[in-house]
Design a protein around this motif. Sequence first.
Motif, PDB file in Angstrom:
ATOM      1  N   GLU A 344      10.401  48.827   6.652  1.00 47.77           N
ATOM      2  CA  GLU A 344       9.415  47.899   7.196  1.00 47.77           C
ATOM      3  C   GLU A 344       8.498  48.578   8.212  1.00 47.77           C
ATOM      4  N   ALA A 377      19.648  45.400  -6.050  1.00 44.12           N
ATOM      5  CA  ALA A 377      19.269  44.799  -4.775  1.00 44.12           C
ATOM      6  C   ALA A 377      18.409  45.756  -3.955  1.00 44.12           C
ATOM      7  N   GLU A 378      18.782  47.027  -3.922  1.00 46.83           N
ATOM      8  CA  GLU A 378      18.001  47.980  -3.134  1.00 46.83           C
ATOM      9  C   GLU A 378      16.629  48.197  -3.748  1.00 46.83           C
ATOM     10  N   GLN A 380      14.890  46.121  -5.601  1.00 53.46           N
ATOM     11  CA  GLN A 380      14.079  44.919  -5.398  1.00 53.46           C
ATOM     12  C   GLN A 380      13.554  44.848  -3.963  1.00 53.46           C
ATOM     13  N   SER A 381      14.388  45.225  -3.001  1.00 58.99           N
ATOM     14  CA  SER A 381      13.962  45.228  -1.603  1.00 58.99           C
ATOM     15  C   SER A 381      12.827  46.225  -1.382  1.00 58.99           C
ATOM     16  N   ARG A 382      12.933  47.422  -1.967  1.00 61.04           N
ATOM     17  CA  ARG A 382      11.895  48.445  -1.794  1.00 61.04           C
ATOM     18  C   ARG A 382      10.592  48.030  -2.478  1.00 61.04           C
ATOM     19  N   ARG A 384       9.486  44.965  -2.804  1.00 61.77           N
ATOM     20  CA  ARG A 384       8.856  43.955  -1.958  1.00 61.77           C
ATOM     21  C   ARG A 384       8.206  44.580  -0.726  1.00 61.77           C
ATOM     22  N   THR A 385       8.929  45.536  -0.115  1.00 60.29           N
ATOM     23  CA  THR A 385       8.425  46.116   1.141  1.00 60.29           C
ATOM     24  C   THR A 385       7.261  47.064   0.900  1.00 60.29           C
TER      25      THR A 385
END
Length: 425
Positions: A344, A377-378, A380-382, A384-385
Amino acid sequence: MTTSRERVERTLNHQTPDRIPIDLGGSAVSGMHVSVVYQLRQALDLDPVGTPVKVIEPYQMLGEIEPDLRDALGIDVVPLTSPSTLFGFKNEGWKPWETFDGTPVLVPAGFNTQPEPSGDLLMYPEGDTDAPPSGRMPAGGWYFDTIVRQPPIDDEALNVEDNLEEFGPISDEDLSYLAEEAERLYTETDKAILGNFGDTGFGDIALVPAPWLKHPKGIRDIEEWYVSTVTRTEYVKEIFARQCEIALENLARIWEVVGDRISVYFVSGTDLGTQRGPFISLKTYRELYQPFHIRINDWVHDHTNWKTFVHSCGSVWKLLPAFVEAGFDILNPVQCSAADMDTEALKRTYGDAFVFWGGGVDTQKTLPFGTPDEVRAEVQSRLRTFGRGGGFVFNTIHNVQPMSPVENVLAVYETVKTHGQYPLD
């Protein structure tokens, strides 16, 4: 319909295309170990069992990402690189070989190894087994380590020319190859082309020992080189200055035959970070490396439409202001597992300055040792960020390493396909 090239170029301009573009195999730091490529091709039913995969980068044993695999995974980038490998032989004259884990592969004709009693394999510059070996694959290992061949150093006799032996005017043969290959890739694919050429990796420690030279001279020991950046700073600066002049002349010649067919130019692969922080101080970067990075980036931006790519593993947060000053457009591999490399914070602070090329999933822990759900999960998080507002080319953090379960690798690209569409979910 958006082409891969358009998708990447919109991303390079911090615009949002239809989906986040993907790189696999566009460079020697965004590829995949040949054993994993083999397993992936089997899992996707692209080959019958036992079909070998080409080793196109023998130092790290990277496998070829062929058009059918690119299509299956939605890859948007292809490499344009010089025809010779890090060991000095060309990628031609393919012959069968087998890795320690039994993976069937094809290697170039110059890929000549000899075993030691320990079971280690020795590799030779230009494939010449009469020369001192320049690489070693440990018994049961996956890739080659450099063998340091350091002659005794006499500071009174040190000659900058010795550390410039590998740099010189690009040959007509290599120039012709780049011209023909750039045209082929541009007309026969719709992919963005990543240029890997030019010898602008100042102090890249994978290159300092020169494993392609039969009898390298000058400072070639890895530890001695790093010490020399402090104790022989003026010597190193003179090497960099001469290297830079040669590189700029070569880039001008390459530009004449390649033009704007390529989208990205790989400027530097010099690693400046460790897991815990920068390898050097900000002051040292600005004094020793930045002046030459500025010259290269300024030339590229003044004469071409290419975007410039800097690769540095590790924690480089404290160096990022200077990377911006140096004019880099793209940051790779975005090692989020290192200290201070919070996703972030990176996006919030430098999302307007850099295109993040990498950072998609951790290849040290999550990909090789996690579960498919943890990988999803990792990823998908990357997405989005880093994908927020554009400016993100998806790639794993450096090359996909051997022993990464194929189920996890499949989970990476399935997740990007499902969750990498704009607007992001």
